[in-house]
Design an enzyme around this catalytic site. Structure first.
Site, PDB file in Angstrom:
ATOM      1  N   LYS A 263       0.863  -1.184   0.000  1.00  0.00           N
ATOM      2  CA  LYS A 263       0.000   0.000   0.000  1.00  0.00           C
ATOM      3  C   LYS A 263       0.889   1.219   0.000  1.00  0.00           C
ATOM      4  CE  LYS A 263      -4.513   0.655   0.445  1.00  0.00           C
ATOM      5  NZ  LYS A 263      -5.560  -0.340   0.150  1.00  0.00           N
TER       6      LYS A 263
ATOM      7  N   THR B  80     -15.191  -3.151  -6.880  1.00  0.00           N
ATOM      8  CA  THR B  80     -15.145  -3.357  -5.428  1.00  0.00           C
ATOM      9  C   THR B  80     -16.562  -3.407  -4.859  1.00  0.00           C
ATOM     10  OG1 THR B  80     -13.113  -2.060  -5.486  1.00  0.00           O
ATOM     11  CG2 THR B  80     -13.942  -2.678  -3.324  1.00  0.00           C
TER      12      THR B  80
HETATM   13  N1  GLU Z   1      -7.279  -0.065  -2.991  1.00  0.00           N
HETATM   14  C1  GLU Z   1      -8.039  -1.243  -3.260  1.00  0.00           C
HETATM   15  C2  GLU Z   1      -8.075  -2.169  -2.056  1.00  0.00           C
HETATM   16  O1  GLU Z   1      -7.892  -1.756  -0.939  1.00  0.00           O
HETATM   17  C3  GLU Z   1      -7.614  -1.925  -4.559  1.00  0.00           C
HETATM   18  C4  GLU Z   1      -6.193  -2.357  -4.610  1.00  0.00           C
HETATM   19  C5  GLU Z   1      -5.761  -2.803  -5.999  1.00  0.00           C
HETATM   20  O2  GLU Z   1      -6.571  -2.860  -6.889  1.00  0.00           O
HETATM   21  O3  GLU Z   1      -4.576  -3.102  -6.116  1.00  0.00           O
HETATM   22  O4  GLU Z   1      -8.354  -3.324  -2.176  1.00  0.00           O
END
Ligand code: GLU
Length: 429
Positions: A107, A191
Protein backbone atom coordinates in the site's frame (compact mmCIF):
# COMPACT_ATOMS: atom_id res chain seq x y z
CA UNK A 1 -13.50 7.14 18.55
CA UNK A 2 -13.20 7.03 22.26
CA UNK A 3 -10.16 6.39 24.44
CA UNK A 4 -6.91 5.72 22.69
CA UNK A 5 -6.71 6.88 19.09
CA UNK A 6 -6.90 4.08 16.59
CA UNK A 7 -3.66 2.57 15.41
CA UNK A 8 -4.66 0.48 12.43
CA UNK A 9 -1.39 -1.41 12.30
CA UNK A 10 -1.68 -2.45 15.94
CA UNK A 11 -5.18 -3.62 15.05
CA UNK A 12 -3.91 -5.63 12.05
CA UNK A 13 -1.21 -7.21 14.21
CA UNK A 14 -3.73 -8.01 16.95
CA UNK A 15 -6.01 -9.77 14.45
CA UNK A 16 -3.06 -11.68 13.03
CA UNK A 17 -1.67 -12.67 16.45
CA UNK A 18 -5.04 -14.03 17.50
CA UNK A 19 -5.18 -16.36 14.49
CA UNK A 20 -1.46 -17.19 14.69
CA UNK A 21 -2.24 -18.49 18.20
CA UNK A 22 -5.18 -20.54 16.95
CA UNK A 23 -2.96 -22.03 14.22
CA UNK A 24 0.03 -22.56 16.53
CA UNK A 25 2.06 -20.81 13.87
CA UNK A 26 5.81 -21.37 13.93
CA UNK A 27 7.48 -18.42 15.77
CA UNK A 28 9.77 -17.50 12.86
CA UNK A 29 6.89 -17.48 10.35
CA UNK A 30 4.91 -15.39 12.78
CA UNK A 31 7.76 -12.91 13.20
CA UNK A 32 8.10 -12.68 9.41
CA UNK A 33 4.40 -12.00 8.77
CA UNK A 34 3.77 -9.55 11.61
CA UNK A 35 5.85 -6.91 9.82
CA UNK A 36 6.20 -5.64 6.24
CA UNK A 37 9.17 -6.92 4.25
CA UNK A 38 10.11 -3.46 2.95
CA UNK A 39 9.15 0.18 3.47
CA UNK A 40 9.87 3.37 1.59
CA UNK A 41 9.50 6.81 3.19
CA UNK A 42 10.22 9.75 0.93
CA UNK A 43 9.68 13.46 0.37
CA UNK A 44 8.01 14.68 -2.82
CA UNK A 45 8.69 18.29 -3.90
CA UNK A 46 5.86 19.74 -5.98
CA UNK A 47 5.71 23.08 -7.78
CA UNK A 48 2.33 24.53 -6.78
CA UNK A 49 0.26 26.80 -9.05
CA UNK A 50 1.41 29.88 -7.13
CA UNK A 51 5.03 29.09 -8.03
CA UNK A 52 6.06 27.91 -4.54
CA UNK A 53 7.52 24.47 -3.92
CA UNK A 54 5.61 22.40 -1.37
CA UNK A 55 7.02 19.21 0.13
CA UNK A 56 4.74 16.19 0.61
CA UNK A 57 5.43 13.07 2.66
CA UNK A 58 5.03 9.83 0.67
CA UNK A 59 5.11 6.15 1.61
CA UNK A 60 5.08 2.72 0.04
CA UNK A 61 4.97 -0.37 2.21
CA UNK A 62 5.52 -3.83 0.68
CA UNK A 63 4.22 -6.35 3.17
CA UNK A 64 4.78 -9.71 1.51
CA UNK A 65 5.47 -10.86 -2.04
CA UNK A 66 5.73 -14.64 -1.54
CA UNK A 67 2.71 -15.29 -3.79
CA UNK A 68 3.55 -12.78 -6.51
CA UNK A 69 4.31 -9.10 -7.13
CA UNK A 70 3.21 -6.72 -4.37
CA UNK A 71 -0.19 -5.20 -5.06
CA UNK A 72 -2.19 -2.44 -3.45
CA UNK A 73 -3.65 1.00 -3.67
CA UNK A 74 -2.39 4.50 -3.06
CA UNK A 75 -4.26 6.56 -0.52
CA UNK A 76 -4.16 10.36 -0.39
CA UNK A 77 -5.50 11.49 2.96
CA UNK A 78 -4.59 14.25 5.43
CA UNK A 79 -4.42 11.83 8.38
CA UNK A 80 -2.39 9.14 6.62
CA UNK A 81 0.42 7.71 8.79
CA UNK A 82 3.08 5.09 8.26
CA UNK A 83 1.08 2.80 10.54
CA UNK A 84 -2.12 3.17 8.53
CA UNK A 85 -0.15 2.32 5.36
CA UNK A 86 1.46 -0.68 7.11
CA UNK A 87 -1.94 -1.96 8.17
CA UNK A 88 -3.43 -1.52 4.72
CA UNK A 89 -0.41 -3.24 3.10
CA UNK A 90 -0.75 -6.18 5.48
CA UNK A 91 -4.46 -6.52 4.73
CA UNK A 92 -3.63 -6.53 0.98
CA UNK A 93 -1.48 -9.65 1.48
CA UNK A 94 -4.42 -11.43 3.12
CA UNK A 95 -6.84 -10.02 0.53
CA UNK A 96 -4.96 -11.37 -2.48
CA UNK A 97 -4.42 -14.70 -0.73
CA UNK A 98 -8.08 -15.12 0.21
CA UNK A 99 -9.14 -14.30 -3.35
CA UNK A 100 -6.43 -16.74 -4.44
CA UNK A 101 -4.93 -14.40 -7.01
CA UNK A 102 -1.14 -14.64 -7.53
CA UNK A 103 -0.15 -11.35 -5.92
CA UNK A 104 1.36 -10.10 -2.67
CA UNK A 105 0.39 -7.11 -0.56
CA UNK A 106 1.43 -3.47 -0.47
CA UNK A 107 0.00 0.00 0.00
CA UNK A 108 1.12 3.55 -0.53
CA UNK A 109 0.12 6.92 0.69
CA UNK A 110 0.69 10.61 0.66
CA UNK A 111 -0.26 12.90 3.54
CA UNK A 112 -2.49 15.35 1.66
CA UNK A 113 -6.08 16.41 1.24
CA UNK A 114 -6.41 16.00 -2.54
CA UNK A 115 -9.52 18.18 -2.67
CA UNK A 116 -7.27 21.18 -1.89
CA UNK A 117 -5.12 20.59 -5.01
CA UNK A 118 -5.72 21.85 -8.54
CA UNK A 119 -5.69 19.34 -11.40
CA UNK A 120 -2.16 20.39 -12.34
CA UNK A 121 -0.92 20.07 -8.75
CA UNK A 122 -2.40 16.59 -8.51
CA UNK A 123 -0.70 15.57 -11.73
CA UNK A 124 2.68 16.89 -10.55
CA UNK A 125 2.25 15.19 -7.17
CA UNK A 126 1.54 11.73 -8.61
CA UNK A 127 4.33 12.07 -11.18
CA UNK A 128 6.60 13.05 -8.25
CA UNK A 129 5.50 9.93 -6.37
CA UNK A 130 6.56 7.78 -9.35
CA UNK A 131 9.88 9.63 -9.69
CA UNK A 132 10.68 8.64 -6.08
CA UNK A 133 9.49 5.04 -6.37
CA UNK A 134 10.00 3.91 -9.97
CA UNK A 135 13.01 1.70 -9.30
CA UNK A 136 11.02 -0.21 -6.69
CA UNK A 137 7.72 -0.69 -8.53
CA UNK A 138 6.94 -2.47 -11.81
CA UNK A 139 4.67 -5.19 -13.23
CA UNK A 140 6.81 -7.94 -11.67
CA UNK A 141 7.65 -6.08 -8.48
CA UNK A 142 4.89 -3.86 -7.09
CA UNK A 143 1.75 -2.59 -8.81
CA UNK A 144 -0.13 0.41 -7.31
CA UNK A 145 -3.84 1.19 -7.84
CA UNK A 146 -6.45 3.69 -6.63
CA UNK A 147 -7.75 3.91 -3.08
CA UNK A 148 -9.29 6.70 -0.99
CA UNK A 149 -8.41 10.10 -2.52
CA UNK A 150 -6.92 8.80 -5.77
CA UNK A 151 -8.60 8.40 -9.16
CA UNK A 152 -8.24 6.52 -12.48
CA UNK A 153 -6.90 9.72 -14.07
CA UNK A 154 -4.08 9.82 -11.51
CA UNK A 155 -3.26 6.19 -12.35
CA UNK A 156 -3.08 7.17 -16.03
CA UNK A 157 -0.55 9.93 -15.29
CA UNK A 158 1.50 7.56 -13.12
CA UNK A 159 1.59 4.91 -15.82
CA UNK A 160 2.75 7.58 -18.27
CA UNK A 161 5.51 8.80 -15.92
CA UNK A 162 6.78 5.27 -15.31
CA UNK A 163 6.68 4.44 -19.04
CA UNK A 164 8.73 7.56 -19.79
CA UNK A 165 11.29 6.76 -17.09
CA UNK A 166 11.83 3.16 -18.23
CA UNK A 167 11.55 4.04 -21.92
CA UNK A 168 8.84 1.47 -22.70
CA UNK A 169 5.06 1.63 -22.66
CA UNK A 170 4.33 -0.32 -19.47
CA UNK A 171 0.58 -0.33 -18.72
CA UNK A 172 0.95 -3.20 -16.22
CA UNK A 173 2.86 -1.02 -13.73
CA UNK A 174 -0.40 0.28 -12.33
CA UNK A 175 -4.06 -0.74 -12.33
CA UNK A 176 -7.31 1.15 -12.03
CA UNK A 177 -6.35 3.16 -15.11
CA UNK A 178 -9.08 4.83 -17.17
CA UNK A 179 -10.81 2.71 -19.80
CA UNK A 180 -9.17 3.56 -23.13
CA UNK A 181 -5.91 4.29 -21.32
CA UNK A 182 -5.04 0.69 -20.46
CA UNK A 183 -7.81 0.21 -17.89
CA UNK A 184 -10.24 -2.69 -17.65
CA UNK A 185 -13.97 -2.46 -18.15
CA UNK A 186 -15.69 -3.21 -14.87
CA UNK A 187 -12.86 -1.94 -12.63
CA UNK A 188 -14.90 1.07 -11.47
CA UNK A 189 -17.78 -1.11 -10.30
CA UNK A 190 -15.57 -4.00 -9.15
CA UNK A 191 -15.15 -3.36 -5.43
CA UNK A 192 -18.77 -2.40 -4.75
CA UNK A 193 -20.15 -5.25 -6.86
CA UNK A 194 -17.75 -7.64 -5.15
CA UNK A 195 -19.25 -6.62 -1.81
CA UNK A 196 -22.64 -7.53 -3.28
CA UNK A 197 -21.49 -10.94 -4.59
CA UNK A 198 -20.30 -11.87 -1.09
CA UNK A 199 -23.56 -10.61 0.46
CA UNK A 200 -25.51 -12.72 -2.05
CA UNK A 201 -23.58 -15.83 -1.02
CA UNK A 202 -24.09 -15.00 2.66
CA UNK A 203 -27.85 -14.59 2.10
CA UNK A 204 -27.94 -18.08 0.56
CA UNK A 205 -26.09 -19.61 3.50
CA UNK A 206 -28.25 -17.81 6.07
CA UNK A 207 -31.48 -18.57 4.21
CA UNK A 208 -32.38 -14.88 3.90
CA UNK A 209 -34.41 -13.36 1.07
CA UNK A 210 -32.41 -10.52 -0.56
CA UNK A 211 -35.58 -8.95 -1.96
CA UNK A 212 -36.96 -8.47 1.53
CA UNK A 213 -33.78 -7.01 2.95
CA UNK A 214 -32.71 -3.45 3.54
CA UNK A 215 -29.24 -2.03 3.90
CA UNK A 216 -27.59 0.98 5.47
CA UNK A 217 -24.25 2.11 4.08
CA UNK A 218 -21.48 4.26 5.53
CA UNK A 219 -19.67 6.36 2.95
CA UNK A 220 -20.45 7.33 -0.65
CA UNK A 221 -17.13 6.97 -2.41
CA UNK A 222 -16.41 4.44 -5.14
CA UNK A 223 -17.06 1.33 -3.01
CA UNK A 224 -20.24 2.59 -1.35
CA UNK A 225 -21.73 3.91 -4.61
CA UNK A 226 -21.51 0.57 -6.42
CA UNK A 227 -22.46 -1.40 -3.31
CA UNK A 228 -25.63 0.72 -3.12
CA UNK A 229 -26.38 0.31 -6.82
CA UNK A 230 -25.66 -3.43 -6.67
CA UNK A 231 -27.77 -3.99 -3.54
CA UNK A 232 -30.74 -2.65 -5.49
CA UNK A 233 -30.04 -3.85 -9.02
CA UNK A 234 -28.24 -7.16 -8.49
CA UNK A 235 -29.90 -8.36 -5.28
CA UNK A 236 -33.28 -6.64 -5.60
CA UNK A 237 -33.07 -5.34 -2.03
CA UNK A 238 -33.41 -1.76 -0.85
CA UNK A 239 -30.94 0.70 0.56
CA UNK A 240 -32.23 3.35 2.93
CA UNK A 241 -29.20 5.52 3.60
CA UNK A 242 -25.57 6.33 2.91
CA UNK A 243 -23.26 8.81 4.62
CA UNK A 244 -20.64 11.23 3.37
CA UNK A 245 -18.03 13.73 4.55
CA UNK A 246 -19.07 17.34 4.02
CA UNK A 247 -15.93 19.40 3.45
CA UNK A 248 -17.64 22.78 3.95
CA UNK A 249 -19.15 21.83 7.31
CA UNK A 250 -16.14 19.64 8.21
CA UNK A 251 -18.37 16.81 9.40
CA UNK A 252 -20.13 13.72 8.14
CA UNK A 253 -23.86 13.34 7.49
CA UNK A 254 -26.23 10.48 6.85
CA UNK A 255 -28.47 10.96 3.80
CA UNK A 256 -31.59 8.83 4.06
CA UNK A 257 -34.83 8.05 2.33
CA UNK A 258 -36.82 5.08 3.64
CA UNK A 259 -39.17 4.74 0.70
CA UNK A 260 -37.52 6.03 -2.43
CA UNK A 261 -33.74 5.80 -2.18
CA UNK A 262 -32.04 6.05 -5.58
CA UNK A 263 -28.25 5.55 -5.54
CA UNK A 264 -27.90 6.49 -9.21
CA UNK A 265 -29.55 9.84 -8.54
CA UNK A 266 -27.31 10.46 -5.53
CA UNK A 267 -24.27 9.53 -7.61
CA UNK A 268 -25.32 12.20 -10.11
CA UNK A 269 -25.16 14.89 -7.38
CA UNK A 270 -21.86 13.70 -5.89
CA UNK A 271 -18.38 15.12 -6.46
CA UNK A 272 -15.30 12.98 -7.19
CA UNK A 273 -14.55 12.59 -3.46
CA UNK A 274 -17.96 11.20 -2.61
CA UNK A 275 -19.46 14.42 -1.21
CA UNK A 276 -23.20 14.69 -1.87
CA UNK A 277 -24.77 18.06 -2.69
CA UNK A 278 -26.95 18.53 0.40
CA UNK A 279 -29.33 21.08 -1.08
CA UNK A 280 -30.09 18.95 -4.14
CA UNK A 281 -30.60 15.87 -1.93
CA UNK A 282 -33.05 17.72 0.31
CA UNK A 283 -34.89 19.13 -2.71
CA UNK A 284 -35.33 15.56 -3.97
CA UNK A 285 -36.90 14.43 -0.66
CA UNK A 286 -33.88 13.02 1.20
CA UNK A 287 -33.36 13.60 4.90
CA UNK A 288 -30.05 14.81 6.25
CA UNK A 289 -29.24 13.19 9.60
CA UNK A 290 -26.22 13.15 11.88
CA UNK A 291 -23.06 11.21 11.06
CA UNK A 292 -23.85 8.16 13.19
CA UNK A 293 -27.47 7.71 12.09
CA UNK A 294 -26.47 5.10 9.45
CA UNK A 295 -25.32 2.71 12.17
CA UNK A 296 -28.55 2.93 14.17
CA UNK A 297 -30.98 2.14 11.35
CA UNK A 298 -33.43 -0.73 11.48
CA UNK A 299 -32.04 -2.79 8.59
CA UNK A 300 -30.83 -6.36 8.03
CA UNK A 301 -27.45 -5.44 6.53
CA UNK A 302 -24.96 -2.72 7.36
CA UNK A 303 -22.12 -1.94 4.98
CA UNK A 304 -19.33 0.21 6.42
CA UNK A 305 -17.61 1.44 3.26
CA UNK A 306 -15.57 4.42 4.44
CA UNK A 307 -12.49 4.31 6.66
CA UNK A 308 -10.89 2.28 9.47
CA UNK A 309 -12.13 1.98 13.04
CA UNK A 310 -15.72 3.17 12.48
CA UNK A 311 -17.32 0.31 14.42
CA UNK A 312 -15.48 0.48 17.71
CA UNK A 313 -15.91 -0.24 21.43
CA UNK A 314 -18.46 2.58 21.74
CA UNK A 315 -20.29 2.64 18.40
CA UNK A 316 -20.79 -1.15 18.24
CA UNK A 317 -23.55 -0.72 20.83
CA UNK A 318 -25.50 1.55 18.49
CA UNK A 319 -26.09 -1.26 16.00
CA UNK A 320 -29.83 -1.92 15.75
CA UNK A 321 -30.99 -5.37 16.99
CA UNK A 322 -32.52 -5.91 13.51
CA UNK A 323 -29.05 -6.22 11.93
CA UNK A 324 -28.20 -9.77 10.80
CA UNK A 325 -25.12 -9.09 8.71
CA UNK A 326 -22.15 -6.73 8.46
CA UNK A 327 -20.43 -6.55 5.07
CA UNK A 328 -17.17 -4.66 5.35
CA UNK A 329 -16.65 -2.69 2.16
CA UNK A 330 -13.93 -0.59 3.84
CA UNK A 331 -10.56 -1.84 5.01
CA UNK A 332 -10.42 -2.27 8.78
CA UNK A 333 -13.78 -0.66 9.72
CA UNK A 334 -14.22 -2.81 12.84
CA UNK A 335 -11.85 -2.77 15.82
CA UNK A 336 -11.02 -6.00 17.71
CA UNK A 337 -13.04 -4.75 20.73
CA UNK A 338 -16.10 -4.29 18.51
CA UNK A 339 -15.50 -7.68 16.88
CA UNK A 340 -15.85 -9.36 20.27
CA UNK A 341 -19.28 -7.72 20.75
CA UNK A 342 -20.43 -8.58 17.22
CA UNK A 343 -19.42 -12.19 17.71
CA UNK A 344 -21.27 -12.29 21.03
CA UNK A 345 -24.42 -10.85 19.40
CA UNK A 346 -24.21 -13.48 16.65
CA UNK A 347 -24.23 -10.97 13.77
CA UNK A 348 -22.83 -12.57 10.62
CA UNK A 349 -19.58 -10.87 9.54
CA UNK A 350 -18.20 -10.71 6.00
CA UNK A 351 -14.70 -9.48 6.84
CA UNK A 352 -13.04 -6.70 4.90
CA UNK A 353 -10.31 -8.48 3.01
CA UNK A 354 -12.85 -11.02 1.74
CA UNK A 355 -15.76 -8.61 1.24
CA UNK A 356 -13.84 -5.91 -0.65
CA UNK A 357 -11.48 -8.18 -2.60
CA UNK A 358 -13.38 -7.57 -5.86
CA UNK A 359 -11.36 -4.42 -6.56
CA UNK A 360 -8.00 -6.07 -6.50
CA UNK A 361 -9.41 -9.08 -8.33
CA UNK A 362 -10.34 -6.91 -11.30
CA UNK A 363 -7.00 -5.10 -10.93
CA UNK A 364 -5.43 -8.51 -11.43
CA UNK A 365 -7.58 -9.01 -14.55
CA UNK A 366 -6.47 -5.57 -15.74
CA UNK A 367 -2.81 -6.56 -15.47
CA UNK A 368 -3.50 -9.86 -17.24
CA UNK A 369 -5.19 -7.92 -20.08
CA UNK A 370 -2.24 -5.47 -20.18
CA UNK A 371 0.23 -8.37 -20.42
CA UNK A 372 -1.78 -10.01 -23.21
CA UNK A 373 -2.58 -6.67 -24.89
CA UNK A 374 -6.10 -8.00 -25.37
CA UNK A 375 -9.15 -6.52 -23.63
CA UNK A 376 -12.23 -8.41 -22.46
CA UNK A 377 -15.89 -7.32 -22.61
CA UNK A 378 -17.35 -5.94 -19.36
CA UNK A 379 -19.64 -8.88 -18.70
CA UNK A 380 -16.74 -11.30 -19.00
CA UNK A 381 -14.78 -9.29 -16.43
CA UNK A 382 -17.70 -9.19 -14.00
CA UNK A 383 -18.50 -12.90 -14.47
CA UNK A 384 -14.90 -13.85 -13.76
CA UNK A 385 -14.90 -11.58 -10.70
CA UNK A 386 -18.12 -13.17 -9.46
CA UNK A 387 -16.61 -16.63 -9.89
CA UNK A 388 -13.53 -15.74 -7.83
CA UNK A 389 -15.47 -14.01 -5.06
CA UNK A 390 -18.05 -16.78 -4.81
CA UNK A 391 -15.29 -19.33 -4.42
CA UNK A 392 -13.43 -17.13 -1.89
CA UNK A 393 -16.59 -16.61 0.18
CA UNK A 394 -17.32 -20.32 0.23
CA UNK A 395 -13.72 -21.26 1.14
CA UNK A 396 -13.95 -18.94 4.14
CA UNK A 397 -17.48 -19.97 5.09
CA UNK A 398 -16.53 -23.65 5.03
CA UNK A 399 -13.45 -22.93 7.15
CA UNK A 400 -15.64 -21.04 9.66
CA UNK A 401 -18.06 -23.98 9.81
CA UNK A 402 -15.49 -26.74 10.05
CA UNK A 403 -13.30 -24.97 12.62
CA UNK A 404 -16.25 -23.33 14.40
CA UNK A 405 -14.60 -19.92 14.27
CA UNK A 406 -15.69 -16.33 13.57
CA UNK A 407 -15.70 -15.43 9.86
CA UNK A 408 -12.79 -12.99 10.25
CA UNK A 409 -10.67 -15.65 11.90
CA UNK A 410 -11.63 -18.12 9.17
CA UNK A 411 -10.60 -15.64 6.46
CA UNK A 412 -7.24 -15.19 8.20
CA UNK A 413 -6.82 -18.97 8.43
CA UNK A 414 -7.41 -19.44 4.70
CA UNK A 415 -5.15 -16.51 3.77
CA UNK A 416 -2.29 -17.27 6.17
CA UNK A 417 -2.17 -20.93 5.08
CA UNK A 418 -1.79 -19.87 1.43
CA UNK A 419 0.93 -17.30 2.14
CA UNK A 420 2.86 -19.66 4.42
CA UNK A 421 2.68 -22.39 1.77
CA UNK A 422 4.16 -20.03 -0.85
CA UNK A 423 6.93 -18.97 1.55
CA UNK A 424 7.74 -22.61 2.26
CA UNK A 425 7.69 -23.59 -1.41
CA UNK A 426 10.14 -20.75 -2.09
CA UNK A 427 12.36 -21.94 0.77
CA UNK A 428 12.01 -18.74 2.81
CA UNK A 429 10.91 -20.44 6.01
N1 GLU B 1 -7.28 -0.06 -2.99
C1 GLU B 1 -8.04 -1.24 -3.26
C2 GLU B 1 -8.08 -2.17 -2.06
O1 GLU B 1 -7.89 -1.76 -0.94
C3 GLU B 1 -7.61 -1.92 -4.56
C4 GLU B 1 -6.19 -2.36 -4.61
C5 GLU B 1 -5.76 -2.80 -6.00
O2 GLU B 1 -6.57 -2.86 -6.89
O3 GLU B 1 -4.58 -3.10 -6.12
O4 GLU B 1 -8.35 -3.32 -2.18
Amino acid sequence: MTGETLNAFRMAQQQFDHVADLLHLDPSIREFLRWPMREFHFRIPVRMDDGEIRIFQGYRVQHNDARGPNKGGLRFHPSETIDSVRALATWMTWKCAVADIPLGGSKGGVIVDPSTLSIGEKERLVRGWVQQMWTNIGPRRDVPAPDVGTTPQMMGWMMDEYSKLVGNYTPGVITGKPVGGGGSLGRTEATGYGVIYTIREAFKRLGMDPKKSTASIQGFGNVAQYAAIGFKDILGGSVICVSYWDRDDRKAYTVSNDTDFDPVFLQSITDQYGAINKEKAVAAGYMIEDADAWLKKEVEVIIPAALEGQINAESVHWINPSVKMIAEGANGPTTPEADAVIKEKGIFMIPDFLCNSGGVTVSYFESVQNDGNYYWPKQEVLDKEDHILTRAFNDVYEMAESEKVYMRDAAYMVAIARVVKAMQLRGWV
